[in-house]
Motif scaffolding. Structure first.
Motif, PDB file in Angstrom:
ATOM      1  N   LEU A  25       9.412  -7.281  -1.923  1.00 55.25           N
ATOM      2  CA  LEU A  25       8.261  -6.707  -1.223  1.00 55.25           C
ATOM      3  C   LEU A  25       8.001  -7.473   0.070  1.00 55.25           C
ATOM      4  N   LYS A  26       7.546  -6.748   1.094  1.00 56.51           N
ATOM      5  CA  LYS A  26       7.222  -7.372   2.368  1.00 56.51           C
ATOM      6  C   LYS A  26       5.946  -6.768   2.940  1.00 56.51           C
ATOM      7  N   ASP A  27       5.011  -7.618   3.288  1.00 61.02           N
ATOM      8  CA  ASP A  27       3.780  -7.212   3.990  1.00 61.02           C
ATOM      9  C   ASP A  27       3.054  -6.051   3.309  1.00 61.02           C
ATOM     10  N   ILE A  28       2.721  -6.231   2.034  1.00 62.14           N
ATOM     11  CA  ILE A  28       1.947  -5.216   1.307  1.00 62.14           C
ATOM     12  C   ILE A  28       0.464  -5.461   1.570  1.00 62.14           C
ATOM     13  N   ASN A  29      -0.173  -4.497   2.205  1.00 62.54           N
ATOM     14  CA  ASN A  29      -1.605  -4.584   2.510  1.00 62.54           C
ATOM     15  C   ASN A  29      -2.285  -3.296   2.064  1.00 62.54           C
ATOM     16  N   LEU A  30      -3.300  -3.442   1.212  1.00 62.73           N
ATOM     17  CA  LEU A  30      -3.998  -2.267   0.698  1.00 62.73           C
ATOM     18  C   LEU A  30      -5.420  -2.628   0.308  1.00 62.73           C
ATOM     19  N   GLU A  31      -6.359  -1.807   0.737  1.00 69.05           N
ATOM     20  CA  GLU A  31      -7.758  -1.968   0.350  1.00 69.05           C
ATOM     21  C   GLU A  31      -8.155  -0.778  -0.522  1.00 69.05           C
ATOM     22  N   VAL A  32      -8.690  -1.068  -1.702  1.00 66.47           N
ATOM     23  CA  VAL A  32      -9.080  -0.018  -2.651  1.00 66.47           C
ATOM     24  C   VAL A  32     -10.575  -0.118  -2.903  1.00 66.47           C
ATOM     25  N   ASN A  33     -11.264   1.012  -2.798  1.00 66.88           N
ATOM     26  CA  ASN A  33     -12.706   1.045  -3.035  1.00 66.88           C
ATOM     27  C   ASN A  33     -13.029   1.186  -4.516  1.00 66.88           C
ATOM     28  N   ARG A  34     -14.222   0.768  -4.872  1.00 66.93           N
ATOM     29  CA  ARG A  34     -14.686   0.902  -6.247  1.00 66.93           C
ATOM     30  C   ARG A  34     -14.686   2.379  -6.657  1.00 66.93           C
ATOM     31  N   GLY A  35     -14.110   2.669  -7.821  1.00 64.88           N
ATOM     32  CA  GLY A  35     -14.089   4.028  -8.333  1.00 64.88           C
ATOM     33  C   GLY A  35     -12.982   4.898  -7.780  1.00 64.88           C
ATOM     34  N   GLU A  36     -12.101   4.329  -6.956  1.00 60.40           N
ATOM     35  CA  GLU A  36     -11.041   5.106  -6.328  1.00 60.40           C
ATOM     36  C   GLU A  36      -9.832   5.208  -7.258  1.00 60.40           C
ATOM     37  N   TYR A  37      -9.137   6.339  -7.167  1.00 56.55           N
ATOM     38  CA  TYR A  37      -7.916   6.569  -7.950  1.00 56.55           C
ATOM     39  C   TYR A  37      -6.740   6.562  -6.970  1.00 56.55           C
ATOM     40  N   ILE A  38      -5.888   5.546  -7.121  1.00 56.22           N
ATOM     41  CA  ILE A  38      -4.757   5.342  -6.221  1.00 56.22           C
ATOM     42  C   ILE A  38      -3.458   5.561  -6.991  1.00 56.22           C
ATOM     43  N   SER A  39      -2.525   6.286  -6.396  1.00 52.67           N
ATOM     44  CA  SER A  39      -1.194   6.429  -6.975  1.00 52.67           C
ATOM     45  C   SER A  39      -0.168   5.758  -6.078  1.00 52.67           C
TER      46      SER A  39
END
Length: 283
Positions: A25-39
């Protein structure tokens, strides 16, 4: 969904074996909000499970940081529950006992025995398994086992629910029914969910956002697609929905393009090997 809840910042992952470094993996950046469903979706070997295991605390990133609810992740914890493709139930315990073992571990000294029992029954009822409390895993179907696994995870009251292809081993009808159950539960509980899938329709149906991974080595996030479909979602009604089909096309196009690049690289590599073999033979 109004506040940042899960943050993945500059995550890198390298595995070393026999002095050889394998960048995953390289440079993984992700912001997830409360209650969000991410795939998370991408071709096999792109590092999806590695990302999930880093969030779960089962793997430590070579670089970067993961934050859940303002706390750094550096080990497994009850704030994150992981449901595998394989249900992972203990075969010598009943349906009830498989959930009970998790509840006792998490809520010992926090809930009375009566409260624990009510909580176990509540979660099993939520996944429609109240009729099978005393059955062993060998006495129930694959879909029912997966329901118990989801109930066990939910009973831990995790801040983040991690799903590693939870429906991948199920037949189409059972998979569709369980997807509907997960949508219903997530709509009710407002869980923060991160799910790995290879199924494009599943990703579009369930998600608020789809995170598309590039191919490895050194895989990263290639594109993030917002799924702006009203909830609750009806799979039959969405089948002919132009917006749904647009999202589906976007994901398929991304995956197809990545596959074409893999095939081009493989073809170039094969040509190079043949050329080198001919040179060696003529030499």
């Amino acid at each position: 969904m109004s506040d940042r809840f899960l943050s993945i910042s500059q995550v890198q992952m390298r595995f070393e074996r026999n002095g050889i470094t394998n960048p995953v993996l390289k440079d993984i950046n992700l912001e997830v909000n409360r209650g969000e469903y991410i795939s998370l979706i991408g071709h096999s070997g792109c590092g999806k499970s590695t990302v999930l295991n880093i969030i779960a605390g089962l793997l430590t990133a070579s670089e970067g940081v993961v934050i859940v609810d303002n706390k750094e992740v550096n080990a497994p914890g009850p704030d994150r529950a992981l449901v595998f493709q394989n249900h992972s139930l203990l075969p010598w315990l009943t349906v009830y006992q498989n959930v009970e073992i998790a509840v006792e571990k998490i809520f010992k000294g926090k809930k009375s025995k009566k409260e624990q029992r009510e909580w176990i029954l509540y979660n099993l009822d939520m996944v429609n398994m109240s009729h099978a409390l005393d059955r062993l895993p060998s006495e129930i179907s694959g879909g029912m086992k997966q329901r118990v696994g989801i109930a066990r995870a939910l009973a831990m009251e995790p801040k983040v629910l991690l799903l590693d292809e939870p429906f991948g081993a199920l037949d189409a009808l059972t998979r569709a029914h369980l997807q509907d159950e997960v949508m219903r539960i997530q709509n009710e509980l407002k869980n923060t969910v991160v799910m790995i899938t290879h199924d494009v329709d599943e990703a579009v149906l369930l998600s608020d956002r789809i995170v598309m991974m590039t191919n490895g080595p050194s895989a990263t996030i290639g594109q993030i697609l917002d799924i702006e479909l009203a909830r609750p979602r009806d799979r039959l009604a969405l089948a002919d929905d132009p917006t749904y089909n647009h999202y589906r096309h976007e994901v398929l196009s991304f995956l197809h393009e990545k596959q074409r690049k893999v095939e081009a690289i493989d073809k170039h590599r094969q040509t190079k090997v043949k050329t080198e073999s001919k040179v060696t033979a003529n030499g």
